[in-house]
Design a protein around this motif. Structure first.
Motif, PDB file in Angstrom:
ATOM      1  N   HIS A   1      -3.429 -53.665 -38.168  1.00  0.00           N
ATOM      2  CA  HIS A   1      -3.343 -54.942 -37.446  1.00  0.00           C
ATOM      3  C   HIS A   1      -4.741 -55.439 -37.097  1.00  0.00           C
ATOM      4  CE1 HIS A   1       0.976 -54.407 -37.045  1.00  0.00           C
ATOM      5  NE2 HIS A   1       0.760 -53.188 -36.572  1.00  0.00           N
ATOM      6  N   ASP A   2      -4.933 -56.749 -37.169  1.00  0.00           N
ATOM      7  CA  ASP A   2      -6.221 -57.290 -36.748  1.00  0.00           C
ATOM      8  C   ASP A   2      -6.222 -57.491 -35.236  1.00  0.00           C
ATOM      9  OD1 ASP A   2      -4.996 -59.778 -36.189  1.00  0.00           O
ATOM     10  OD2 ASP A   2      -5.412 -60.512 -38.201  1.00  0.00           O
ATOM     11  N   ILE A   3      -7.406 -57.780 -34.699  1.00  0.00           N
ATOM     12  CA  ILE A   3      -7.558 -57.828 -33.251  1.00  0.00           C
ATOM     13  C   ILE A   3      -6.765 -58.973 -32.627  1.00  0.00           C
ATOM     14  CG2 ILE A   3      -9.668 -59.238 -33.270  1.00  0.00           C
ATOM     15  CD1 ILE A   3     -10.700 -57.418 -30.999  1.00  0.00           C
ATOM     16  N   GLU A   4      -6.609 -60.062 -33.362  1.00  0.00           N
ATOM     17  CA  GLU A   4      -5.811 -61.177 -32.843  1.00  0.00           C
ATOM     18  C   GLU A   4      -4.341 -60.796 -32.720  1.00  0.00           C
ATOM     19  OE1 GLU A   4      -9.522 -62.740 -34.591  1.00  0.00           O
ATOM     20  OE2 GLU A   4      -7.930 -61.458 -35.395  1.00  0.00           O
ATOM     21  N   ASP A   5      -3.915 -59.841 -33.538  1.00  0.00           N
ATOM     22  CA  ASP A   5      -2.518 -59.408 -33.542  1.00  0.00           C
ATOM     23  C   ASP A   5      -2.261 -58.355 -32.473  1.00  0.00           C
ATOM     24  OD1 ASP A   5       0.074 -58.731 -34.134  1.00  0.00           O
ATOM     25  OD2 ASP A   5      -0.374 -57.768 -36.054  1.00  0.00           O
ATOM     26  N   PHE A   6      -2.976 -57.233 -32.523  1.00  0.00           N
ATOM     27  CA  PHE A   6      -2.603 -56.134 -31.621  1.00  0.00           C
ATOM     28  C   PHE A   6      -2.899 -56.442 -30.160  1.00  0.00           C
ATOM     29  CE2 PHE A   6      -6.935 -54.473 -32.833  1.00  0.00           C
ATOM     30  CZ  PHE A   6      -7.487 -54.342 -31.561  1.00  0.00           C
ATOM     31  N   THR A   7      -3.818 -57.361 -29.881  1.00  0.00           N
ATOM     32  CA  THR A   7      -4.092 -57.697 -28.479  1.00  0.00           C
ATOM     33  C   THR A   7      -2.974 -58.522 -27.854  1.00  0.00           C
ATOM     34  OG1 THR A   7      -5.385 -59.609 -29.212  1.00  0.00           O
ATOM     35  CG2 THR A   7      -6.603 -57.590 -28.719  1.00  0.00           C
ATOM     36  N   ARG A   8      -2.008 -58.936 -28.663  1.00  0.00           N
ATOM     37  CA  ARG A   8      -0.858 -59.706 -28.143  1.00  0.00           C
ATOM     38  C   ARG A   8       0.452 -58.931 -28.241  1.00  0.00           C
ATOM     39  NH1 ARG A   8      -3.347 -63.849 -31.514  1.00  0.00           N
ATOM     40  NH2 ARG A   8      -4.557 -65.310 -30.236  1.00  0.00           N
ATOM     41  N   GLN A   9       0.432 -57.756 -28.825  1.00  0.00           N
ATOM     42  CA  GLN A   9       1.672 -56.995 -29.007  1.00  0.00           C
ATOM     43  C   GLN A   9       2.173 -56.466 -27.667  1.00  0.00           C
ATOM     44  OE1 GLN A   9       1.231 -53.915 -31.928  1.00  0.00           O
ATOM     45  NE2 GLN A   9       0.703 -55.323 -33.578  1.00  0.00           N
ATOM     46  N   PRO A  10       3.413 -56.777 -27.288  1.00  0.00           N
ATOM     47  CA  PRO A  10       3.943 -56.319 -25.990  1.00  0.00           C
ATOM     48  C   PRO A  10       3.887 -54.808 -25.824  1.00  0.00           C
ATOM     49  CG  PRO A  10       5.371 -57.998 -26.936  1.00  0.00           C
ATOM     50  CD  PRO A  10       4.375 -57.657 -27.990  1.00  0.00           C
ATOM     51  N   GLY A  11       4.204 -54.058 -26.891  1.00  0.00           N
ATOM     52  CA  GLY A  11       4.187 -52.605 -26.771  1.00  0.00           C
ATOM     53  C   GLY A  11       2.805 -52.066 -26.455  1.00  0.00           C
ATOM     54  N   VAL A  12       1.797 -52.623 -27.113  1.00  0.00           N
ATOM     55  CA  VAL A  12       0.420 -52.204 -26.870  1.00  0.00           C
ATOM     56  C   VAL A  12       0.010 -52.560 -25.443  1.00  0.00           C
ATOM     57  CG1 VAL A  12      -1.990 -52.626 -27.509  1.00  0.00           C
ATOM     58  CG2 VAL A  12      -0.253 -52.323 -29.291  1.00  0.00           C
ATOM     59  N   LEU A  13       0.289 -53.785 -25.048  1.00  0.00           N
ATOM     60  CA  LEU A  13      -0.100 -54.245 -23.712  1.00  0.00           C
ATOM     61  C   LEU A  13       0.600 -53.449 -22.618  1.00  0.00           C
ATOM     62  CD1 LEU A  13      -0.046 -58.096 -24.393  1.00  0.00           C
ATOM     63  CD2 LEU A  13      -2.068 -56.704 -23.932  1.00  0.00           C
ATOM     64  N   ASN A  14       1.882 -53.210 -22.773  1.00  0.00           N
ATOM     65  CA  ASN A  14       2.630 -52.479 -21.741  1.00  0.00           C
ATOM     66  C   ASN A  14       2.129 -51.045 -21.603  1.00  0.00           C
ATOM     67  OD1 ASN A  14       4.204 -54.724 -21.206  1.00  0.00           O
ATOM     68  ND2 ASN A  14       5.855 -54.111 -22.587  1.00  0.00           N
ATOM     69  N   THR A  15       1.837 -50.404 -22.726  1.00  0.00           N
ATOM     70  CA  THR A  15       1.341 -49.027 -22.673  1.00  0.00           C
ATOM     71  C   THR A  15      -0.001 -48.966 -21.958  1.00  0.00           C
ATOM     72  OG1 THR A  15       2.499 -48.449 -24.722  1.00  0.00           O
ATOM     73  CG2 THR A  15       0.664 -47.032 -24.055  1.00  0.00           C
ATOM     74  N   LEU A  16      -0.916 -49.857 -22.299  1.00  0.00           N
ATOM     75  CA  LEU A  16      -2.240 -49.822 -21.675  1.00  0.00           C
ATOM     76  C   LEU A  16      -2.177 -50.211 -20.198  1.00  0.00           C
ATOM     77  CD1 LEU A  16      -4.533 -51.245 -24.507  1.00  0.00           C
ATOM     78  CD2 LEU A  16      -4.083 -48.861 -23.875  1.00  0.00           C
ATOM     79  N   ARG A  17      -1.272 -51.118 -19.846  1.00  0.00           N
ATOM     80  CA  ARG A  17      -1.128 -51.472 -18.422  1.00  0.00           C
ATOM     81  C   ARG A  17      -0.592 -50.294 -17.616  1.00  0.00           C
ATOM     82  NH1 ARG A  17       1.181 -57.333 -20.179  1.00  0.00           N
ATOM     83  NH2 ARG A  17      -0.817 -58.487 -20.075  1.00  0.00           N
ATOM     84  N   SER A  18       0.327 -49.542 -18.198  1.00  0.00           N
ATOM     85  CA  SER A  18       0.845 -48.372 -17.482  1.00  0.00           C
ATOM     86  C   SER A  18      -0.246 -47.310 -17.333  1.00  0.00           C
ATOM     87  CB  SER A  18       2.060 -47.797 -18.217  1.00  0.00           C
ATOM     88  OG  SER A  18       1.690 -47.191 -19.448  1.00  0.00           O
ATOM     89  N   ILE A  19      -1.079 -47.157 -18.356  1.00  0.00           N
ATOM     90  CA  ILE A  19      -2.189 -46.217 -18.272  1.00  0.00           C
ATOM     91  C   ILE A  19      -3.168 -46.653 -17.191  1.00  0.00           C
ATOM     92  CG2 ILE A  19      -4.274 -45.459 -19.508  1.00  0.00           C
ATOM     93  CD1 ILE A  19      -2.513 -45.330 -22.033  1.00  0.00           C
ATOM     94  N   ASN A  20      -3.447 -47.948 -17.124  1.00  0.00           N
ATOM     95  CA  ASN A  20      -4.373 -48.458 -16.113  1.00  0.00           C
ATOM     96  C   ASN A  20      -3.861 -48.163 -14.708  1.00  0.00           C
ATOM     97  OD1 ASN A  20      -6.727 -50.113 -15.276  1.00  0.00           O
ATOM     98  ND2 ASN A  20      -5.135 -51.486 -14.512  1.00  0.00           N
ATOM     99  N   LEU A  21      -2.573 -48.346 -14.474  1.00  0.00           N
ATOM    100  CA  LEU A  21      -2.010 -48.076 -13.150  1.00  0.00           C
ATOM    101  C   LEU A  21      -2.154 -46.598 -12.782  1.00  0.00           C
ATOM    102  CD1 LEU A  21       1.246 -50.261 -13.256  1.00  0.00           C
ATOM    103  CD2 LEU A  21      -0.813 -50.666 -11.885  1.00  0.00           C
ATOM    104  N   LEU A  22      -1.883 -45.727 -13.741  1.00  0.00           N
ATOM    105  CA  LEU A  22      -2.003 -44.299 -13.474  1.00  0.00           C
ATOM    106  C   LEU A  22      -3.460 -43.893 -13.248  1.00  0.00           C
ATOM    107  CD1 LEU A  22       0.561 -42.944 -16.081  1.00  0.00           C
ATOM    108  CD2 LEU A  22       0.758 -42.782 -13.593  1.00  0.00           C
ATOM    109  N   ARG A  23      -4.369 -44.478 -13.992  1.00  0.00           N
ATOM    110  CA  ARG A  23      -5.789 -44.151 -13.852  1.00  0.00           C
ATOM    111  C   ARG A  23      -6.350 -44.625 -12.508  1.00  0.00           C
ATOM    112  NH1 ARG A  23      -8.990 -40.880 -16.691  1.00  0.00           N
ATOM    113  NH2 ARG A  23      -7.360 -39.611 -15.806  1.00  0.00           N
ATOM    114  N   LYS A  24      -5.802 -45.739 -11.997  1.00  0.00           N
ATOM    115  CA  LYS A  24      -6.299 -46.288 -10.738  1.00  0.00           C
ATOM    116  C   LYS A  24      -5.641 -45.628  -9.532  1.00  0.00           C
ATOM    117  CE  LYS A  24      -9.026 -49.409 -12.602  1.00  0.00           C
ATOM    118  NZ  LYS A  24      -8.980 -48.951 -14.005  1.00  0.00           N
ATOM    119  N   ARG A  25      -4.557 -44.892  -9.777  1.00  0.00           N
ATOM    120  CA  ARG A  25      -3.856 -44.233  -8.678  1.00  0.00           C
ATOM    121  C   ARG A  25      -4.712 -43.109  -8.118  1.00  0.00           C
ATOM    122  NH1 ARG A  25       1.821 -41.497 -10.043  1.00  0.00           N
ATOM    123  NH2 ARG A  25       0.420 -39.832 -10.762  1.00  0.00           N
ATOM    124  N   LYS A  26      -4.756 -42.984  -6.809  1.00  0.00           N
ATOM    125  CA  LYS A  26      -5.560 -41.948  -6.181  1.00  0.00           C
ATOM    126  C   LYS A  26      -4.890 -40.592  -6.357  1.00  0.00           C
ATOM    127  CE  LYS A  26      -7.801 -44.751  -2.603  1.00  0.00           C
ATOM    128  NZ  LYS A  26      -8.017 -44.910  -1.147  1.00  0.00           N
TER     129      LYS A  26
END
Length: 686
Positions: free
Chosen positions: A656-681
């Motif tokens: 996938h090119d960058i214009e594609d994968f940066t809009r994929q819901p599965g990719v975005l949801n996974t990285l957002r969940s990782i961000n929440l866990l990483r920011k959790r104390k």
């Protein structure tokens, strides 16, 4: 062991050779006499056959005792410093003048009565009695590289003193932050605007997107200069130089001359050139040769245009004056293009580092100088963007350099030219591995005060917030394959690890760069102990921990580690999951379920992927890196170790090119969940 073998082993140990090693299964593997002899010759020992060993041993002993002091010494900032002197007894009772020249230009001078110094060892060699004395240095030297000189009657000795912090650089909030980022090789990062492969503009776009999701790191494979014509060697781990960048990744649209160079604009906008770009862009593989030809056609026009623009030409001249090595490199590359040969086949004078104007074309010299100037500016701008909103770029310093490369030509004393690096046989590579680049010479680099090694670090650290050190074990020992032998016959050669760690600690503080050591595979415990002592981060790759999965689950990542699911040399997660046996998948799945990372045990790869990523994200590992291609369950690897023609290593573009994968819901949801866990104390003590 007979007397002859014993003498050979004594000589080997005096040159830092290991006469045996433990393999991946713990078995002792002794080195053959043939291997030891060949390795000694590669190190410069004066012998041609086994019968020469006694004479070489005698000469080596005498050489070491006649070495008044070591060429390099380390002064840790929290410890008193002693210089060890080996002196004939006629001098050990004399007066000596000492001088310490600081890196900052200050000097200290004093007189020392050698009679008063403690004697820690003595011996008689060739009728001369020697004593080892310890000379304390007054006070504490400021951090840096200093020159110590001692003058005695008829003898002057010098030592480079590395005054360094005990610990490598750690960010001020290191204990409270758990960072995350994404990884992809730049040649694989495709976009609507890239040419034969991704470029700095694509990396900039990826960085902005990652930062918008809460991440702070973008990692990629080495971006170093490469041979993309003849010889052709696109591997990022066999660069043409570890001191210069690869113009293949330049963002042409960002070059200032493009707006002013009509000839370059006309070529770029021509139907034929645009058609060529379309073919390059649509290819599933990075066509390095063809892509470099296209990019160079434009860059050569821009370089010529630059010389006609007074302000830009003055900037280039000023930069060249401040970076004479860049001009030296440009002339080397230009000479290769005119000679149509690698440097070991050049005429004697050129081979030994002396180039004259007739040896290369001035236009080729200008091109190579110009593209390095551009690369420096573009990477500097990118690293500034990375550091403004995060830790910075995650760059990779490879272990070696191509045997026909600039570094080996210019710094021949620093390399053992009659040997190559590799790895001993193991379960995956029963014949061992030959990486086909020359190792650093353990004494050659000391005699030059580690000049070359320090330069490679500075080249990377000026842009890297995090620097991965390939094959960290090489600071301690490296597997040499002497010329003419196979990897099965290689020998481990020891290095002065303390001196490497001192340089790493000092340079990391100067550049504020966090260090990650690649410590995967069979690594002696002493290596990881040294990494811990000097605060280098380890690598925690989950599949490596699953081989010894217990009822409690896999080992958790240490706090000071970089956690990930794989590396560029491993199968992707989807392939790993397919290849793992059903029982192991079930055990891991149940573990993830018990920890709350799966709603139920599953064999589905996409659910298992998210569960594994969340497991790592919630861990105490302070850095987490996500392979972007895992997020869409890619099955094709980027590199298959041990293959050359069998697999297109270092070439496959992302699906996938960058214009594609940066809009994929599965990719975005996974990285957002990782961000929440990483920011959790994490409330447990780290």
């Amino acid at each position: 062991m007979d007397k002859q073998d014993n003498t050979l082993h004594q000589l080997s140990q005096m040159y830092g050779l290991q006469t045996a090693y433990r393999d991946a299964e713990g078995h002792r593997r002794p080195a053959s006499n043939e291997s030891l002899l060949a390795a000694l010759q590669a190190l410069g020992a004066p012998l041609a056959r086994l019968a020469d060993v006694p004479g070489a041993l005698r000469q080596r002993r005498l050489e070491l005792w006649q070495r008044c002091c070591e060429p390099v010494a380390v002064a840790w900032e929290d410890r008193p410093v002693h210089i060890e002197l080996r002196l004939p007894v006629r001098l050990s009772n004399s007066q000596a003048n000492c001088r310490l020249e600081m890196e900052n230009g200050e000097t200290q001078e004093w007189t020392c009565d050698l009679t008063l110094l403690p004697t820690v060892e003595e011996t008689t060699m060739e009728g001369v009695h020697y004593q080892v004395k310890q000379l304390p240095l007054p006070g504490r030297a400021p951090l840096g590289y200093h020159q110590f000189t001692i003058v005695m009657p008829g003898l002057t000795c010098q030592t480079m003193l590395i005054a360094a912090p005990q610990k490598a650089y750690l960010p001020p909030k290191e204990a409270m932050e758990r960072l995350w980022g994404v990884f992809i090789p730049l040649y694989a990062l495709r976009s609507e605007h890239s040419w034969a492969a991704g470029d700095v503009a694509d990396l900039r776009q990826l960085l902005s997107w990652t930062q918008s999701l809460g991440g702070s790191i973008v990692g990629t494979l080495p971006l170093l200069a490469a041979f993309l014509d003849e010889p052709f060697s696109p591997s990022p781990y066999s660069p043409a130089s570890r001191l210069f960048w690869n113009e293949f990744y330049l963002d042409i649209a960002a070059v200032p001359e493009l707006k002013l160079c009509t000839e370059a604009q006309d070529l770029l906008n021509s139907a034929a050139f645009q058609e060529e770009l379309t073919v390059l862009r649509q290819s599933p593989y990075a066509d390095y040769r063809r892509g470099m030809v296209a990019k160079r056609r434009i860059l050569e026009l821009l370089a010529r245009c630059c010389t006609s623009l007074p302000d830009r030409a003055a900037e280039l001249r000023s930069w060249t004056s401040a970076h004479p090595a860049a001009q030296d490199y440009a002339r080397f590359r230009a000479s290769m293009e005119k000679q149509h040969q690698v440097w070991p086949q050049w005429p004697h004078q050129m081979r030994n580092g002396k180039l004259q104007h007739g040896d290369y074309k001035p236009s080729d010299e200008l091109y190579h100088l110009y593209v390095q100037w551009l690369a420096k500016d573009q990477l500097h701008a990118l690293s500034c963007q990375a550091r403004r909103r995060g830790t910075g770029l995650y760059l990779d310093l490879p272990l070696g350099v191509h045997q026909a490369g600039y570094d080996v030509w210019r710094e021949q004393q620093a390399f053992a030219l009659e040997a190559q690096c590799g790895a001993p046989p193991d379960q995956l590579n029963t014949n061992g591995q030959n990486w086909e680049f020359p190792p650093l010479h353990p004494e050659g680099i000391r005699q030059q005060g580690y000049r070359y090694y320090i330069a490679t670090l500075r080249h990377h650290m000026q842009h890297a917030g995090i620097l991965r050190l390939d094959h960290i074990m090489s600071l301690h020992r490296l597997f040499w394959i002497p010329r003419g032998l196979t990897a099965r016959d290689g020998v481990y050669v020891k290095y002065r690890a303390e001196e490497f760690y001192a340089i790493l600690a000092l340079e990391s503080h100067r550049h504020q760069t966090l260090l990650v050591g690649e410590d995967l595979g069979t690594v002696p415990p002493a290596v990881r102990a040294s990494m811990s002592r000097h605060k280098l981060y380890r690598m925690h790759i989950l599949p490596f921990e699953l081989g010894r999965l217990t009822r409690k689950g896999p080992n958790l990542p240490p706090p000071r580690s970089l956690a990930a699911l794989n590396t560029h040399d491993m199968p992707t997660f989807a392939t790993y999951w397919q290849q793992e046996n059903r029982r192991s998948r079930l055990r891991l799945s149940r573990f993830l379920f018990r920890r709350g990372w799966l709603p139920a045990p599953t064999a589905h790869p996409s659910q298992a992927l998210v569960g594994c990523l969340q497991h790592l994200a919630a861990s105490r590992a302070r850095i987490m890196l996500i392979n972007l291609e895992d997020l869409w369950l890619e099955t094709s690897p980027q590199n298959v170790p041990g293959t050359t023609q069998e697999y297109p290593n270092w070439q496959r573009k992302a699906r996938h090119d960058i214009e594609d994968f940066t809009r994929q819901p599965g990719v975005l949801n996974t990285l957002r969940s990782i961000n929440l866990l990483r920011k959790r104390k994490i409330f447990r003590k780290v």
